[in-house]
Write an enzyme that holds these catalytic residues in place. Sequence first.
Site, PDB file in Angstrom:
ATOM      1  N   GLN A  13     -19.495   0.511  48.573  1.00  0.00           N
ATOM      2  CA  GLN A  13     -19.098   0.923  49.916  1.00  0.00           C
ATOM      3  C   GLN A  13     -17.621   0.647  50.190  1.00  0.00           C
ATOM      4  O   GLN A  13     -17.204   0.547  51.335  1.00  0.00           O
ATOM      5  CB  GLN A  13     -19.964   0.222  50.964  1.00  0.00           C
ATOM      6  CG  GLN A  13     -21.418   0.626  50.884  1.00  0.00           C
ATOM      7  CD  GLN A  13     -22.232   0.012  52.025  1.00  0.00           C
ATOM      8  OE1 GLN A  13     -22.096   0.402  53.174  1.00  0.00           O
ATOM      9  NE2 GLN A  13     -23.066  -0.952  51.689  1.00  0.00           N
ATOM     10  N   ARG A  21     -26.688   5.192  56.257  1.00  0.00           N
ATOM     11  CA  ARG A  21     -26.760   4.800  57.671  1.00  0.00           C
ATOM     12  C   ARG A  21     -28.106   5.196  58.256  1.00  0.00           C
ATOM     13  O   ARG A  21     -28.521   4.696  59.294  1.00  0.00           O
ATOM     14  CB  ARG A  21     -25.664   5.484  58.516  1.00  0.00           C
ATOM     15  CG  ARG A  21     -24.222   5.129  58.206  1.00  0.00           C
ATOM     16  CD  ARG A  21     -23.974   3.668  58.077  1.00  0.00           C
ATOM     17  NE  ARG A  21     -24.046   3.251  56.667  1.00  0.00           N
ATOM     18  CZ  ARG A  21     -24.203   1.990  56.275  1.00  0.00           C
ATOM     19  NH1 ARG A  21     -24.314   1.027  57.156  1.00  0.00           N
ATOM     20  NH2 ARG A  21     -24.271   1.688  55.001  1.00  0.00           N
ATOM     21  N   ASP A  74     -17.682 -10.674  56.143  1.00  0.00           N
ATOM     22  CA  ASP A  74     -18.552  -9.504  55.940  1.00  0.00           C
ATOM     23  C   ASP A  74     -17.696  -8.355  55.387  1.00  0.00           C
ATOM     24  O   ASP A  74     -16.474  -8.360  55.544  1.00  0.00           O
ATOM     25  CB  ASP A  74     -19.171  -9.089  57.295  1.00  0.00           C
ATOM     26  CG  ASP A  74     -20.411  -8.195  57.108  1.00  0.00           C
ATOM     27  OD1 ASP A  74     -20.767  -7.885  55.953  1.00  0.00           O
ATOM     28  OD2 ASP A  74     -21.009  -7.809  58.136  1.00  0.00           O
ATOM     29  N   GLU A  75     -18.306  -7.385  54.748  1.00  0.00           N
ATOM     30  CA  GLU A  75     -17.607  -6.200  54.215  1.00  0.00           C
ATOM     31  C   GLU A  75     -16.410  -6.614  53.345  1.00  0.00           C
ATOM     32  O   GLU A  75     -15.314  -6.063  53.447  1.00  0.00           O
ATOM     33  CB  GLU A  75     -17.114  -5.297  55.361  1.00  0.00           C
ATOM     34  CG  GLU A  75     -18.205  -4.863  56.338  1.00  0.00           C
ATOM     35  CD  GLU A  75     -19.009  -3.656  55.875  1.00  0.00           C
ATOM     36  OE1 GLU A  75     -18.795  -3.181  54.736  1.00  0.00           O
ATOM     37  OE2 GLU A  75     -19.882  -3.207  56.644  1.00  0.00           O
ATOM     38  N   LYS A 122     -27.283  -7.847  53.943  1.00  0.00           N
ATOM     39  CA  LYS A 122     -26.104  -8.714  53.764  1.00  0.00           C
ATOM     40  C   LYS A 122     -25.641  -9.299  55.092  1.00  0.00           C
ATOM     41  O   LYS A 122     -25.416 -10.498  55.210  1.00  0.00           O
ATOM     42  CB  LYS A 122     -24.944  -7.917  53.133  1.00  0.00           C
ATOM     43  CG  LYS A 122     -25.204  -7.468  51.714  1.00  0.00           C
ATOM     44  CD  LYS A 122     -23.999  -6.758  51.137  1.00  0.00           C
ATOM     45  CE  LYS A 122     -23.647  -5.471  51.870  1.00  0.00           C
ATOM     46  NZ  LYS A 122     -24.717  -4.457  51.857  1.00  0.00           N
ATOM     47  N   THR A 123     -25.498  -8.423  56.082  1.00  0.00           N
ATOM     48  CA  THR A 123     -25.035  -8.892  57.385  1.00  0.00           C
ATOM     49  C   THR A 123     -26.076  -9.831  57.990  1.00  0.00           C
ATOM     50  O   THR A 123     -25.756 -10.849  58.585  1.00  0.00           O
ATOM     51  CB  THR A 123     -24.749  -7.705  58.310  1.00  0.00           C
ATOM     52  OG1 THR A 123     -23.801  -6.854  57.655  1.00  0.00           O
ATOM     53  CG2 THR A 123     -24.182  -8.147  59.635  1.00  0.00           C
TER      54      THR A 123
HETATM   55  P1  ATP Z   1     -24.653  -2.465  55.001  1.00  0.00           P
HETATM   56  O1  ATP Z   1     -24.351  -2.503  53.539  1.00  0.00           O
HETATM   57  O2  ATP Z   1     -24.871  -1.092  55.488  1.00  0.00           O
HETATM   58  O3  ATP Z   1     -23.690  -3.277  55.808  1.00  0.00           O
HETATM   59  P2  ATP Z   1     -26.445  -4.711  55.061  1.00  0.00           P
HETATM   60  O4  ATP Z   1     -26.697  -5.061  53.642  1.00  0.00           O
HETATM   61  O5  ATP Z   1     -25.482  -5.526  55.803  1.00  0.00           O
HETATM   62  O6  ATP Z   1     -26.088  -3.167  55.162  1.00  0.00           O
HETATM   63  P3  ATP Z   1     -28.206  -5.280  57.241  1.00  0.00           P
HETATM   64  O7  ATP Z   1     -27.541  -4.452  58.249  1.00  0.00           O
HETATM   65  O8  ATP Z   1     -28.060  -6.742  57.292  1.00  0.00           O
HETATM   66  O9  ATP Z   1     -27.851  -4.735  55.778  1.00  0.00           O
HETATM   67  O10 ATP Z   1     -29.777  -4.989  57.229  1.00  0.00           O
HETATM   68  C1  ATP Z   1     -30.260  -3.656  57.241  1.00  0.00           C
HETATM   69  C2  ATP Z   1     -31.511  -3.558  58.092  1.00  0.00           C
HETATM   70  O11 ATP Z   1     -32.601  -4.176  57.432  1.00  0.00           O
HETATM   71  C3  ATP Z   1     -31.372  -4.249  59.426  1.00  0.00           C
HETATM   72  O12 ATP Z   1     -32.067  -3.506  60.393  1.00  0.00           O
HETATM   73  C4  ATP Z   1     -32.031  -5.568  59.167  1.00  0.00           C
HETATM   74  O13 ATP Z   1     -32.494  -6.151  60.358  1.00  0.00           O
HETATM   75  C5  ATP Z   1     -33.164  -5.199  58.247  1.00  0.00           C
HETATM   76  N1  ATP Z   1     -33.601  -6.301  57.370  1.00  0.00           N
HETATM   77  C6  ATP Z   1     -32.855  -6.943  56.466  1.00  0.00           C
HETATM   78  N2  ATP Z   1     -33.577  -7.866  55.809  1.00  0.00           N
HETATM   79  C7  ATP Z   1     -34.826  -7.823  56.321  1.00  0.00           C
HETATM   80  C8  ATP Z   1     -36.056  -8.545  56.070  1.00  0.00           C
HETATM   81  N3  ATP Z   1     -36.123  -9.489  55.164  1.00  0.00           N
HETATM   82  N4  ATP Z   1     -37.113  -8.200  56.810  1.00  0.00           N
HETATM   83  C9  ATP Z   1     -37.048  -7.221  57.741  1.00  0.00           C
HETATM   84  N5  ATP Z   1     -35.948  -6.511  58.009  1.00  0.00           N
HETATM   85  C10 ATP Z   1     -34.832  -6.815  57.322  1.00  0.00           C
HETATM   86 MG    MG Z   2     -23.669  -5.039  56.765  1.00  0.00          MG
END
Ligand code: ATP
Ligand code: MG
Length: 738
Positions: free
Chosen positions: A252, A612, A221-222, A36-37
């Site tokens: 979350q 995490r 975000d969040e 997402k981020t």
């Molecule tokens: P959270 O809910 O904990 O905030 P999130 O959904 O925001 O998580 P991110 O932090 O954006 O998730 O991504 C999680 C990890 O996966 C990061 O290390 C990110 O770089 C990696 N990642 C996300 N998408 C891809 C992709 N398509 N290919 C490779 N790595 C990815």
């Molecule tokens: Mg995130």
Amino acid sequence: MDDVTAILDQLNSAQREAVSAPQGNLLVLAGAGSGKTRVLVHRIAWLMQAEGLSPYALLAVTFTNKAAKEMRTRLETLLGLSLRHVWVGTFHSIAHRLLRTHWQDARLPQHFQIIDSDDQLRLIKRLLKDYSIDAERFPPRQVQGFISGCKEEGLRPAQVDTAGDAYLGQLVELYHFYQLTCERGGLVDFGELLLRSLELLRDNPALLAHYRERFGHVMVDEFQDTNTLQYAWLKLITGQQTPTTVVGDDDQSIYGWRGAKVENISRFENEFPQVKTVRLEQNYRSTSAILDAANALISHNAERMGKKLWTDGAKGEPISVYAGFNDLEEARFIVDTLKERTATGLNRRDVAILYRSNAQSRLLEETLIRQHVPYRIYGGRRFYERLEIKNVLAYLRLLLNRDDDASLERVINVPTRGIGTRTVEILRFRARDQSIPLWQALHDSVADGTLKGRAANAVLAFANLIEQLDNDAAGLALHEIIEHVTAHTGLIEHHQSERGEKGQGRVENLEELVNAARNFTQGDVFDAPEAGEGLVALEAFLSEAALNAGDHEAEEFEDSVQLMTLHSAKGLEFPLVFITGVEEGLFPHKMSIEEPGRLEEERRLCYVGVTRAMQKLYLTHAETRRLHGKEVFPRPSRFLRELPSELLEEVRMRGQISRPVTAARGGLGQNLRQQSVEGDDDLDLPSLHIGQAVEHPVFGEGVILNAEGEGARARVQVSFEHEGAKWLVLGFAKLIPL
Ligand code: ATP
Ligand code: MG
């Protein structure tokens, strides 16, 4: 970056769809670690590169300042340009920026001050006194909670409906007085930042039009942790016209206790025009063992929007569950394990130790310090630097040294005992003028009538309290002295009257300090085996505490282990994660167990913690723990049982793995029976093994049945001919092999 499509590289098709969606309202609803981020950052880059969005037309809201910094750096890397002045920050920092820029329109003095919640509380107490309002009926913490709550709902005193209720009426009046005082002093609290900036925009159509014009895209975000006021603010600044991208995960949502409304997700979908929703289902962060565990855990919640999450990553190591005999052993296990793991590849910054309550950090910090492992506490203060701890330490220092001016000033009116700033000014002036300590100035000022009446009585009462505490200390053990001081200075009640988690946390920290003292005299936690008794021990303890507070802070860029609460861990990721104190009453927290809604929030918090971890997760708990000054025997957390047992392995000692967990407890002895217990060389312990005959100076002859732990702390169970079976600590037992 020249090629816009490069921004879409390294994204999966759902992510790509979200990133390159036409300008418009977009909701990305997805589980942890699904990107997402990452989507948010790439979408910003995409809009700038492909749609010509100016960096100055961006408004991006992150959850912490650190996240804002990180987002900015990631963008700079993606785009290859400096973005120092773009609007990326938390709701609070963005509101602050608006108020600083438009202080006149916001009817604020140019140099208005931000007050934190401690300042806010002090102000409320003073008001209660000034208006002769009974602080028993209107506890300051409650008044504070009321005022913040009103602001979070966007309500000014005149807008609160009291429905004729006198009590509520009084609260509203207090809110009114409070607000007047803030206005007069140019003070702005956290809630005010948001509410004031909302009003600023709402009441200045030209300004609002300017910002609506300026911002071409808004990102959040969040989003699941936004509150009512933040949502209203967002609605206002976008006018539901400015294209807005929000990303979040209902699983979350962990700030319900602070007013966050997970319903904002569905409100956004319904109230903003033509929202496109994208769901991401692939997790890139964690091994499948970790992800499967997280999915199983969260499925125990009833209130969910429902999401799927999968990974094509490796299964990875099982999740290790460790049960320490006590909290000290738990801490040692964690530090030993992370030292091993960082010796073979991982950096220290790749390791996070997470806990539910701040007080838990104390033992972990001390263990890290003793083993010379640099660490940082993220989003909080180190134990010995916390306000409530520094207050107790100041009292204790005064017991030893009345001339410690800094300590005297710190606590002369904490908790409040009617010694005003003017009185303190008088003392300070005299002390400076005559080069004498404040303590002396205090007595002189009473003796020669400089201080009279109430002021004189108040300072004398304080001086007598210190003398009394000093007297009482004679004959008490160190931890009893500290217990006595926290109780008799009123510090415990002072914090107990605070509502919510914060006050609770402070009381827990005070109790934890007593635990530290208890262990200190036992020469267990600190390297001070000959700490002595009473005031002698106190002196040694205070020096140790000062060292703990000062020296060991890791340098900003030093590679260090990360300690933080589960709440602060949101949005972050680490190759190796320890979640500690996974016990009923601690996690889920005892305040949440009774209420189903709050229990679900605890489970979401656990879900946040588990997700995490990237490669390896440890869940640790202790069979006994000092909690609130008492020895407790907590049961392992229900969350452990909610994890599929085939994903878990139980570990006891370093490197020794027993078998997958089936029942929550017990049955570990089997494996240990095959091991021998090696003595610790420099401690000159005998080398023993299970089944060996030994002699004990008091209990006589027996045979070793079982063993646990290692080194001087190892325990052995010996079956004595006459005394039956006993557990003995090897370091103390003086066993002689026969
Ligand atoms: P959270 O809910 O904990 O905030 P999130 O959904 O925001 O998580 P991110 O932090 O954006 O998730 O991504 C999680 C990890 O996966 C990061 O290390 C990110 O770089 C990696 N990642 C996300 N998408 C891809 C992709 N398509 N290919 C490779 N790595 C990815
Ligand atoms: Mg995130």
